[in-house]
Design an enzyme around this catalytic site. Structure first.
Site, PDB file in Angstrom:
ATOM      1  N   ARG A 172      12.657  -9.004   3.045  1.00  0.00           N
ATOM      2  CA  ARG A 172      12.798  -7.603   2.621  1.00  0.00           C
ATOM      3  C   ARG A 172      11.669  -6.698   3.143  1.00  0.00           C
ATOM      4  O   ARG A 172      11.353  -5.678   2.541  1.00  0.00           O
ATOM      5  CB  ARG A 172      12.855  -7.470   1.090  1.00  0.00           C
ATOM      6  CG  ARG A 172      14.061  -8.083   0.447  1.00  0.00           C
ATOM      7  CD  ARG A 172      15.374  -7.450   0.919  1.00  0.00           C
ATOM      8  NE  ARG A 172      16.484  -8.076   0.246  1.00  0.00           N
ATOM      9  CZ  ARG A 172      17.069  -9.212   0.670  1.00  0.00           C
ATOM     10  NH1 ARG A 172      16.679  -9.790   1.782  1.00  0.00           N
ATOM     11  NH2 ARG A 172      18.065  -9.717  -0.009  1.00  0.00           N
ATOM     12  N   SER A 214      20.078  -4.599  -5.707  1.00  0.00           N
ATOM     13  CA  SER A 214      19.048  -5.321  -6.464  1.00  0.00           C
ATOM     14  C   SER A 214      17.862  -4.381  -6.685  1.00  0.00           C
ATOM     15  O   SER A 214      17.371  -3.782  -5.734  1.00  0.00           O
ATOM     16  CB  SER A 214      18.552  -6.528  -5.673  1.00  0.00           C
ATOM     17  OG  SER A 214      19.638  -7.354  -5.373  1.00  0.00           O
ATOM     18  N   GLU A 271      12.614  -3.021  -5.285  1.00  0.00           N
ATOM     19  CA  GLU A 271      13.182  -3.031  -3.935  1.00  0.00           C
ATOM     20  C   GLU A 271      13.516  -1.622  -3.420  1.00  0.00           C
ATOM     21  O   GLU A 271      13.239  -1.320  -2.258  1.00  0.00           O
ATOM     22  CB  GLU A 271      14.432  -3.933  -3.921  1.00  0.00           C
ATOM     23  CG  GLU A 271      14.876  -4.244  -2.519  1.00  0.00           C
ATOM     24  CD  GLU A 271      16.039  -5.221  -2.475  1.00  0.00           C
ATOM     25  OE1 GLU A 271      15.875  -6.381  -2.911  1.00  0.00           O
ATOM     26  OE2 GLU A 271      17.108  -4.823  -2.002  1.00  0.00           O
TER      27      GLU A 271
HETATM   28  C1  LIG Z   1      25.801  -2.189  -4.367  1.00  0.00           C
HETATM   29  C2  LIG Z   1      24.634  -2.457  -3.452  1.00  0.00           C
HETATM   30  C3  LIG Z   1      24.437  -3.719  -2.926  1.00  0.00           C
HETATM   31  C4  LIG Z   1      23.347  -3.979  -2.067  1.00  0.00           C
HETATM   32  N1  LIG Z   1      23.183  -5.234  -1.579  1.00  0.00           N
HETATM   33  C5  LIG Z   1      22.148  -5.511  -0.751  1.00  0.00           C
HETATM   34  C6  LIG Z   1      21.961  -6.837  -0.236  1.00  0.00           C
HETATM   35  O1  LIG Z   1      22.729  -7.755  -0.506  1.00  0.00           O
HETATM   36  N2  LIG Z   1      20.904  -7.061   0.571  1.00  0.00           N
HETATM   37  C7  LIG Z   1      20.044  -6.063   0.936  1.00  0.00           C
HETATM   38  O2  LIG Z   1      19.103  -6.340   1.693  1.00  0.00           O
HETATM   39  N3  LIG Z   1      20.203  -4.803   0.464  1.00  0.00           N
HETATM   40  C8  LIG Z   1      21.216  -4.500  -0.362  1.00  0.00           C
HETATM   41  N4  LIG Z   1      21.382  -3.232  -0.865  1.00  0.00           N
HETATM   42  C9  LIG Z   1      20.415  -2.196  -0.506  1.00  0.00           C
HETATM   43  C10 LIG Z   1      20.859  -1.296   0.671  1.00  0.00           C
HETATM   44  O3  LIG Z   1      22.243  -1.332   0.841  1.00  0.00           O
HETATM   45  C11 LIG Z   1      20.204  -1.690   1.983  1.00  0.00           C
HETATM   46  O4  LIG Z   1      18.804  -1.671   1.862  1.00  0.00           O
HETATM   47  C12 LIG Z   1      20.617  -0.731   3.130  1.00  0.00           C
HETATM   48  O5  LIG Z   1      20.244  -1.294   4.373  1.00  0.00           O
HETATM   49  C13 LIG Z   1      20.003   0.664   3.019  1.00  0.00           C
HETATM   50  O6  LIG Z   1      20.520   1.436   4.082  1.00  0.00           O
HETATM   51  P1  LIG Z   1      20.784   2.982   3.916  1.00  0.00           P
HETATM   52  O7  LIG Z   1      21.317   3.476   5.206  1.00  0.00           O
HETATM   53  O8  LIG Z   1      21.613   3.262   2.714  1.00  0.00           O
HETATM   54  O9  LIG Z   1      19.292   3.510   3.715  1.00  0.00           O
HETATM   55  P2  LIG Z   1      18.737   4.577   2.638  1.00  0.00           P
HETATM   56  O10 LIG Z   1      18.968   4.075   1.281  1.00  0.00           O
HETATM   57  O11 LIG Z   1      19.241   5.930   2.981  1.00  0.00           O
HETATM   58  O12 LIG Z   1      17.173   4.508   2.975  1.00  0.00           O
HETATM   59  C14 LIG Z   1      16.423   3.370   2.639  1.00  0.00           C
HETATM   60  C15 LIG Z   1      15.097   3.410   3.410  1.00  0.00           C
HETATM   61  O13 LIG Z   1      15.383   3.264   4.806  1.00  0.00           O
HETATM   62  C16 LIG Z   1      14.909   4.397   5.522  1.00  0.00           C
HETATM   63  N5  LIG Z   1      15.889   4.675   6.583  1.00  0.00           N
HETATM   64  C17 LIG Z   1      17.234   4.725   6.480  1.00  0.00           C
HETATM   65  N6  LIG Z   1      17.775   4.993   7.685  1.00  0.00           N
HETATM   66  C18 LIG Z   1      16.737   5.103   8.546  1.00  0.00           C
HETATM   67  C19 LIG Z   1      16.625   5.397   9.944  1.00  0.00           C
HETATM   68  N7  LIG Z   1      17.702   5.623  10.712  1.00  0.00           N
HETATM   69  N8  LIG Z   1      15.385   5.458  10.489  1.00  0.00           N
HETATM   70  C20 LIG Z   1      14.276   5.242   9.746  1.00  0.00           C
HETATM   71  N9  LIG Z   1      14.320   4.975   8.437  1.00  0.00           N
HETATM   72  C21 LIG Z   1      15.536   4.914   7.851  1.00  0.00           C
HETATM   73  C22 LIG Z   1      14.807   5.520   4.497  1.00  0.00           C
HETATM   74  O14 LIG Z   1      13.862   6.492   4.917  1.00  0.00           O
HETATM   75  C23 LIG Z   1      14.371   4.745   3.279  1.00  0.00           C
HETATM   76  O15 LIG Z   1      12.982   4.505   3.367  1.00  0.00           O
HETATM   77  C24 LIG Z   1      22.451  -2.941  -1.723  1.00  0.00           C
HETATM   78  C25 LIG Z   1      22.658  -1.660  -2.256  1.00  0.00           C
HETATM   79  C26 LIG Z   1      23.739  -1.416  -3.109  1.00  0.00           C
HETATM   80  C27 LIG Z   1      23.946  -0.038  -3.662  1.00  0.00           C
END
Ligand SMILES: Cc1cc2nc3c(=O)[nH]c(=O)nc-3n(C[C@H](O)[C@H](O)[C@H](O)COP(=O)(O)OP(=O)(O)OC[C@H]3O[C@@H](n4cnc5c(N)ncnc54)[C@H](O)[C@@H]3O)c2cc1C
Length: 353
Positions: free
Chosen positions: A165, A244, A347
């Site tokens: 992570r 999580s 997280e």
């Molecule tokens: C129902 C649910 C289940 C999930 N299951 C998992 C799982 O099994 N495993 C897991 O690891 N995670 C899980 N997650 C967490 C999440 O889905 C991941 O961390 C996902 O990769 C976040 O991506 P996002 O585009 O939504 O980022 P955001 O939530 O929009 O941003 C998260 C972080 O990433 C940065 N970021 C996003 N895009 C960029 C970019 N293009 N450039 C630079 N920085 C960026 C943001 O600035 C922020 O710091 C889950 C979330 C939910 C709601």
């Protein structure tokens, strides 16, 4: 670049919480990424990069800066040798769309990561992982705008500094890079990964008389995720979460032993991961610690709650404030710390606090 003012961020997050961004823009190209970065730098305005909003807790007061929503789209696939395929994926693409496409094209490497919400650009940030796979093992290259050097750079997996992570993007170089593209190296015709007991059991229950396909493994993973509220399903209140809320703590073998000796049943344990820092270490499920510390599924504190399907997810029960979610998180952390001497790491990324 179309710049808006005072845009509520809650609708852009899966938790559905958070006040407005003082400024808000979308970037559909690398040129727009540069334009937004320059706009913020010249004015001394803070910049927050928004992907799919699935790993965020945005403050009730919002974010006093520019929220830049990454909307770059496009997937290009290239053969690399007899069996490898490189998927060059623009950062704004939906991650689960990419998984489906890889499955349809019989490419292995991401089947256990099916059903994770968010964008491709978000995946390297916390090195998303689930059910025995991590995105680090298939990332070939991350292309990103380096706000420090004011230039696009291409980083290989080693340069991204991945571990559980973690990556340089959410640790040492937090806020320095805007990811515009991620290249994944997948294995055409490769075997699915079956490394996780829940997935193996579910596959066994299918009584197949042959090895499962990639799509069957991904299907099982999505079913398990759904049963835990870890899949975004319209109308399921348990997925109004950020996934999580706590990382699974990695502890020394001695601490694990001490905890095991205190309880009737030993805690479940997983390998801590690769690397010398993980030698002699054990990963314990945070959900187990939280339950042992007295919290149950469905526990509520005001409008913040613990998912009724999984102790690890904090949910917005309807109209929750970010402060309520964090109060509940703190209660959980304090109880786990008091009972086990382990401080759980959160997280999700906190924005505007
Ligand atoms: C129902 C649910 C289940 C999930 N299951 C998992 C799982 O099994 N495993 C897991 O690891 N995670 C899980 N997650 C967490 C999440 O889905 C991941 O961390 C996902 O990769 C976040 O991506 P996002 O585009 O939504 O980022 P955001 O939530 O929009 O941003 C998260 C972080 O990433 C940065 N970021 C996003 N895009 C960029 C970019 N293009 N450039 C630079 N920085 C960026 C943001 O600035 C922020 O710091 C889950 C979330 C939910 C709601």
């Amino acid at each position: 670049m179309l710049l808006k003012e005072n845009v509520p961020l809650a609708p852009y997050t899966t938790l559905g919480i958070g006040g407005p961004a003082r400024w808000f823009a979308g970037a559909a190209s690398e040129d727009e990424v540069i334009e937004a970065a320059d706009w913020a730098r010249v004015r001394g305005v803070k910049l927050f990069v928004l992907g799919g909003g699935s790993n965020l807790v945005v403050a009730d007061a919002g974010f006093d800066g520019l929220a830049l929503r990454i909307g770059l789209r496009g997937v290009a696939v290239e053969a690399a040798g007899a069996t490898a395929r490189i998927y060059r994926v623009a950062a704004g693409e939906d991650w689960d769309y990419l998984v489906d496409r890889a499955l349809a094209e019989n490419c292995a490497g991401v089947e256990c990561l099916a059903g994770i919400p968010g964008t491709a650009g978000g995946t390297p940030v916390q090195n998303v992982g689930a059910y025995g796979q991590e995105v680090a093992s298939v990332i070939e290259c991350v292309r990103a705008y380096d706000l420090q050097e004011r230039a696009f750079v291409e980083l290989n997996a080693e340069e991204c500094g991945f571990s559980y992570r973690r990556s340089r993007f959410n640790t040492t170089d937090h806020g320095r890079f805007i990811v515009s593209r991620v290249d994944y190296r997948l294995r055409r015709g490769g075997e699915p990964t079956l490394r996780y007991a829940d997935v193996e059991r579910a596959i066994e229950a299918e009584h197949l008389d042959r090895a499962p396909t990639l799509a069957e493994v991904a299907g099982v993973v999505r079913r398990i995720r759904r049963s835990k509220g870890m899949l975004l399903v319209e109308g399921d209140a348990d997925c109004r979460s950020a996934g999580s809320f706590f990382k699974n703590p990695v502890v020394s073998g001695e601490l694990f032993q001490r905890i095991a000796e205190q309880r009737e049943t030993a805690p479940p344990r997983f390998p801590a991961g690769r690397g010398p820092e993980n030698e002699g270490m054990v990963k314990i499920p945070a959900a187990w610690l939280i339950e042992q510390a007295g919290f149950t599924k469905g526990f509520a504190l005001g409008a913040a709650g613990i998912s009724s399907k999984h102790t690890l997810a904090l949910v917005n029960l309807g109209g929750a404030q970010a402060s309520e979610i964090l109060d509940l998180a703190e209660r959980v952390r304090a109880a786990v710390e008091e009972r086990f001497g382990i401080r759980l790491d959160m997280e999700p990324v906190l924005v505007g606090f």
